[in-house]
Every structure is written in C-alpha cells, then in structure tokens.
Design a protein around this motif. Structure first.
Motif, short mmCIF file in Angstrom:
data_model
loop_
_atom_site.label_atom_id
_atom_site.label_comp_id
_atom_site.label_asym_id
_atom_site.label_seq_id
_atom_site.Cartn_x
_atom_site.Cartn_y
_atom_site.Cartn_z
N GLU A 49 55.93 37.49 37.43
CA GLU A 49 55.97 36.11 37.90
C GLU A 49 57.37 35.56 37.66
OE1 GLU A 49 52.36 33.57 37.15
OE2 GLU A 49 51.95 35.17 35.69
N PRO A 50 58.27 35.67 38.62
CA PRO A 50 59.67 35.26 38.43
C PRO A 50 59.84 33.81 37.99
CG PRO A 50 59.43 36.55 40.44
CD PRO A 50 58.06 36.27 39.96
N ASP A 51 58.95 32.90 38.41
CA ASP A 51 59.10 31.50 38.05
C ASP A 51 58.87 31.25 36.56
OD1 ASP A 51 56.40 32.11 38.28
OD2 ASP A 51 55.85 30.08 38.91
N MET A 52 58.39 32.28 35.83
CA MET A 52 58.22 32.16 34.38
C MET A 52 59.49 32.51 33.63
SD MET A 52 55.29 31.01 33.47
CE MET A 52 55.22 31.52 31.76
N SER A 53 60.53 32.95 34.35
CA SER A 53 61.82 33.26 33.73
C SER A 53 61.69 34.29 32.62
CB SER A 53 62.47 31.96 33.23
OG SER A 53 63.80 32.20 32.77
N TRP A 54 62.02 33.89 31.37
CA TRP A 54 62.01 34.84 30.25
C TRP A 54 60.64 35.52 30.10
CZ3 TRP A 54 59.20 35.06 25.69
CH2 TRP A 54 59.66 35.98 24.72
N GLY A 55 59.56 34.79 30.40
CA GLY A 55 58.21 35.34 30.24
C GLY A 55 57.60 35.78 31.55
N GLN A 56 58.44 36.29 32.48
CA GLN A 56 57.92 36.62 33.79
C GLN A 56 57.04 37.86 33.83
OE1 GLN A 56 62.11 37.61 35.42
NE2 GLN A 56 60.76 38.77 36.74
N TYR A 57 57.18 38.74 32.85
CA TYR A 57 56.42 39.99 32.88
C TYR A 57 55.20 39.90 31.96
CZ TYR A 57 60.71 41.72 34.98
OH TYR A 57 61.80 41.89 35.79
N ALA A 58 54.04 40.15 32.52
CA ALA A 58 52.79 40.17 31.74
C ALA A 58 52.13 41.53 31.90
CB ALA A 58 51.84 39.07 32.23
N HIS A 59 51.81 42.15 30.78
CA HIS A 59 51.21 43.49 30.82
C HIS A 59 49.69 43.38 30.93
CE1 HIS A 59 54.82 45.91 29.72
NE2 HIS A 59 55.24 44.69 29.39
N THR A 60 49.12 44.15 31.84
CA THR A 60 47.67 44.16 32.04
C THR A 60 47.17 45.60 31.96
OG1 THR A 60 47.72 44.48 34.44
CG2 THR A 60 47.92 42.22 33.63
N MET A 61 45.98 45.77 31.42
CA MET A 61 45.36 47.09 31.35
C MET A 61 44.38 47.24 32.51
SD MET A 61 46.82 48.34 28.70
CE MET A 61 48.26 47.31 29.04
N ARG A 62 44.52 48.30 33.27
CA ARG A 62 43.67 48.47 34.45
C ARG A 62 43.02 49.85 34.47
NH1 ARG A 62 46.01 46.65 40.09
NH2 ARG A 62 43.79 46.86 40.48
N ILE A 63 41.82 49.88 35.00
CA ILE A 63 41.11 51.14 35.24
C ILE A 63 40.21 50.92 36.45
CG2 ILE A 63 39.26 50.52 33.60
CD1 ILE A 63 38.93 53.50 33.02
N TRP A 64 40.12 51.92 37.31
CA TRP A 64 39.26 51.76 38.48
C TRP A 64 37.80 51.86 38.07
CZ3 TRP A 64 41.15 53.47 43.89
CH2 TRP A 64 42.42 52.93 44.12
N ALA A 65 36.94 51.33 38.89
CA ALA A 65 35.52 51.17 38.54
C ALA A 65 34.82 52.50 38.31
CB ALA A 65 34.81 50.39 39.64
N TYR A 66 33.84 52.45 37.43
CA TYR A 66 32.90 53.56 37.31
C TYR A 66 31.95 53.51 38.49
CZ TYR A 66 34.34 54.36 32.46
OH TYR A 66 35.06 54.64 31.34
N ASN A 67 31.52 54.69 38.92
CA ASN A 67 30.60 54.74 40.05
C ASN A 67 29.17 54.61 39.53
OD1 ASN A 67 28.84 56.07 42.22
ND2 ASN A 67 30.83 55.91 43.23
N SER A 68 28.47 53.60 39.99
CA SER A 68 27.11 53.37 39.51
C SER A 68 26.10 54.30 40.17
CB SER A 68 26.69 51.91 39.76
OG SER A 68 26.68 51.63 41.15
N GLY A 69 26.60 55.23 40.98
CA GLY A 69 25.72 56.21 41.61
C GLY A 69 25.76 57.56 40.94
#
Length: 404
Positions: free
Chosen positions: A264-284
């Motif tokens: 998010e460039p408009d956050m300047s110094w704090g523009q980078y936010a780390h997120t943890m992602r994983i694709w969904a488990y298959n319920s089938g």
C-alpha cells in the motif's frame, strides 16, 4: 528417556481445575469462619435443641467437631477428584532441551457409542479395516461416475469402503455390482435433499451423516464421487491430525502456505504488510479422525449450512478450520495436515502441470480428483486409460481448463 512438554489445552484445563478447587476451599473457609457474612457481627453460635431424657441437648453447631469433620471430608473428596482429573490429563513434564520439544498433535479418539446407529455399527464392523473406511455419498445423478469410482477402488484392492446410497436406485445398483452399500433409515429432511438435491446440497448433507461414523469411533476418508483411485490411500496418510485434507493448491506455495506481501504505497514507511496465505482444503476429499474437535467441526459446518443454505460448504469448512478466536468468536482448536499435492492430485495439477512435466509424468498418484473441470466423467475415463491401461496420449485431448 524422551522428554515431552504439555500442550496448551492441557495446561489450560489444569489451570481451570485448580481455580475451581481453590475457589471451593476458600468459600468453605469463609463459610466456617464467617457464617453470617464478612461484615456482620458474629451472633451467638446457633444450635438445634432436641429433647433427650427430658434434657435439652445442644446439637452440632458450626464450631462443632461434626462440622469440621464434614468440611474436611468435602475438601478431601475435591482433592481426590482433582488428582483424578490431573491423572487423566497427564503429569506435568519438564521441557526438553532446545530444539527437541515436540507437542502432542494426535488427540484421543472418542469412546464408541453404538447406540447412535446400531445398524451402521454392524456394517462398519464388517467392512472397516483398523477402524478406518472410505465413505462416499451418491444419488442417481452421479451413477456413471460412481461406477468408475468403485471400479477403480476394486481394481486397487481396497476392501474398506462404503457407498452411502441416497436413493433406492443407487442402493439397487450397488447391490447388483457387489459394492459395499448402506442406506440410512427414512428421514424426511435427508430424503428430500437426497432425491432432489444437486451436488452442493448433497455436499452439505455429508457433514451431518459423517457425524454418526465418528461417534461410532471410526476414522473416515470422505470422498467425492469424481475421484479415481490408483493406490490405497491408507498407505500414504499420516493419520496424526484431526483433519488431513487434499489441497486445491497447484504447487508447493499455494498448497502448503506462503508469505504474501501486501503493498500500500500511500502508507509510506509502513506500505508493506505481510500476510500468510494457503489455498483452500478440498471438502470433497479429507481424512477425519473421531476426536472431539473433529466432531465439533462437522457440527459447526452443518449448523451454518442449515442456517444459511446459500453458503458454499467448502468455504464454510475452511473458515471453521482456519479462523482464530477473536472478540465475540471462539475458533476451532483442531489440528490439520495438508496432503501431498502430487500423490493426492487435483485436476488442475494434473492437466496444467503434471501431464506436461517429464518428471511428474513418472509419478503415479494415489488418487486423482476431477474437481477443477465440469466434464468429469470423460476426464475420469481418460485418467484410467493413462495410469491403469498405459495409454500415453490419453490425457492430451483435453484443454488445461474447461471449454465453458
């Protein structure tokens, strides 16, 4: 001797038990020393008077030996109960040396309760192997795919499977083909969904039906009907978690998790936010053990789908597994494991990657799930041709995705 460390759940339970015992003991002490309230003046000790040989005899009072003995007996019983609960949870352990600590992942299974469904209990006792079984739900809408499903299972030599027939036509079809089958006793709501429901409605129904299997003490490998079996899956499962599921991911990152950086460039110094992602488990396609968190998962998913029938069962399944506790919400404390994406292969991995890669072409999956494509029956047929009958060009007539 291997050193272990207690789990957070065990520690929390011990703390709650200790708090209860301390509260009761303190309460008893205040009742003894201040029977009329902490801020009230102490009146004379009250007593009961009973006639005995024409003489009034004082009965036991709060300060009497009988009262003290009763109080001691009560505290002793509480202490014994606390010791019993501590024994069930396990004795506290010292932490192992740095890098050697391993917490408990596999939870105890529930006690089998055959009164839940005696008829199903009898069938499972005959069909299951080591309290494990593959379960699929099917109605007449998926009859052609079901035939490929159970033919592949028989070809591999898997004995512990069961078709839950959702209508009489599938029940008869399975009996004609000597397929392990079970049909529930009549249930107005279940029968309506079974006979008229499309795939999504039937998918939601499975969470209610599976609960009985877990209550009977069996671990279930829940399977959709659009799956081809090429090896025995029980030889490749770890069975160390409440839920072990196939991923909808298509590579190591999407299947097993990655650090995704939001910019998010408009956050300047704090523009980078780390997120943890994983694709969904298959319920089938998932393996679920008969534990309390696993049963709670089924209850949560089935409950939400009943209240909000337009929800997608797979989305709800993943939300309940993944979302943490927060203000106003208590998350599910269930352990989970992601299956090997090349052994338990979804159709995106197969058609977009594996069939074109010289190394992956040599890998024989345990199962192939045609979950990313609508022309399921035809792709299932060609998976059998490729992996079972050795037809090398069987998979190349299909596009990576679908034509619609």
């Amino acid at each position: 001797m291997e050193a272990l460390i207690e789990t957070h759940d065990q520690s929390g339970q011990r703390s709650r038990i200790a708090a209860i015992v301390i509260g009761v003991v303190v309460g008893c002490a205040f009742a003894f020393f201040y029977p009329y309230g902490f801020f009230s003046p102490d009146p004379p000790a009250q007593s009961f008077s009973l006639p005995k040989n024409n003489v009034l005899v004082e009965s036991w009072s709060y300060e009497s030996t009988e009262w003290m003995n009763m109080l001691r007996s009560y505290i002793r019983r509480l202490s014994e109960k606390n010791a019993e609960l501590q024994k069930q949870l396990g004795e506290p352990k010292k932490a192992a040396p740095f890098g050697k600590v391993k917490s408990t992942r596999t939870k105890l299974t529930v006690m089998s309760d055959e009164s839940v469904n005696p008829r199903l209990a009898k069938i499972l006792a005959e069909v299951a192997v080591e309290k494990e079984i593959i379960v699929v739900l099917a109605n007449s809408n998926v009859k052609s795919m079901l035939e490929i499903w159970f033919t592949s299972i028989k070809s591999v030599g898997i004995p512990n499977y069961l078709v839950v027939a959702l209508d009489d036509a599938i029940l008869d079809f399975c009996k004609e083909n000597e397929v392990n089958v079970y049909k529930r006793d009549p249930d107005e709501n279940v029968d309506f969904i079974s006979k008229t429901g499309k795939n999504q409605a039937v998918s939601g129904l499975k969470f209610r039906i599976l609960r009985e299997f877990l209550q009977l003490g069996y671990s279930i490998l829940l399977s959709d009907v659009d799956i081809v079996y090429l090896q025995n899956p029980f030889d490749h499962l770890h069975q160390d978690s409440d839920v072990e599921a196939m991923s909808d991911g298509h590579d190591n990152k999407t299947s097993y998790g990655y650090n995704d950086v939001s910019d998010e460039p408009d956050m300047s110094w704090g523009q980078y936010a780390h997120t943890m992602r994983i694709w969904a488990y298959n319920s089938g396609f998932f393996y679920i053990r008969p534990t309390i968190p696993a049963i709670e998962l089924l209850d949560r998913v089935a409950g939400r789908l009943a209240r909000e029938p337009n929800l997608w069962d797979q989305a709800v399944f993943n939300e309940e597994l993944a979302f943490p506790s927060r203000p106003g919400y208590i998350g599910l404390y269930a352990s989970r494991r992601t299956m090997d994406l090349y052994l338990f292969m979804n159709s995106k991995v197969l058609f977009k990657t594996a069939r074109k890669d010289s190394n992956l072409k040599k890998v024989k999956p345990v199962v192939v799930h045609i979950n990313y494509h609508p022309d399921k029956f035809y792709r299932m047929e060609e998976v059998v041709e490729y992996y079972v009958n050795g037809k090398q060009d069987a998979l190349y007539a299909f596009p990576d995705g679908s034509d619609w």
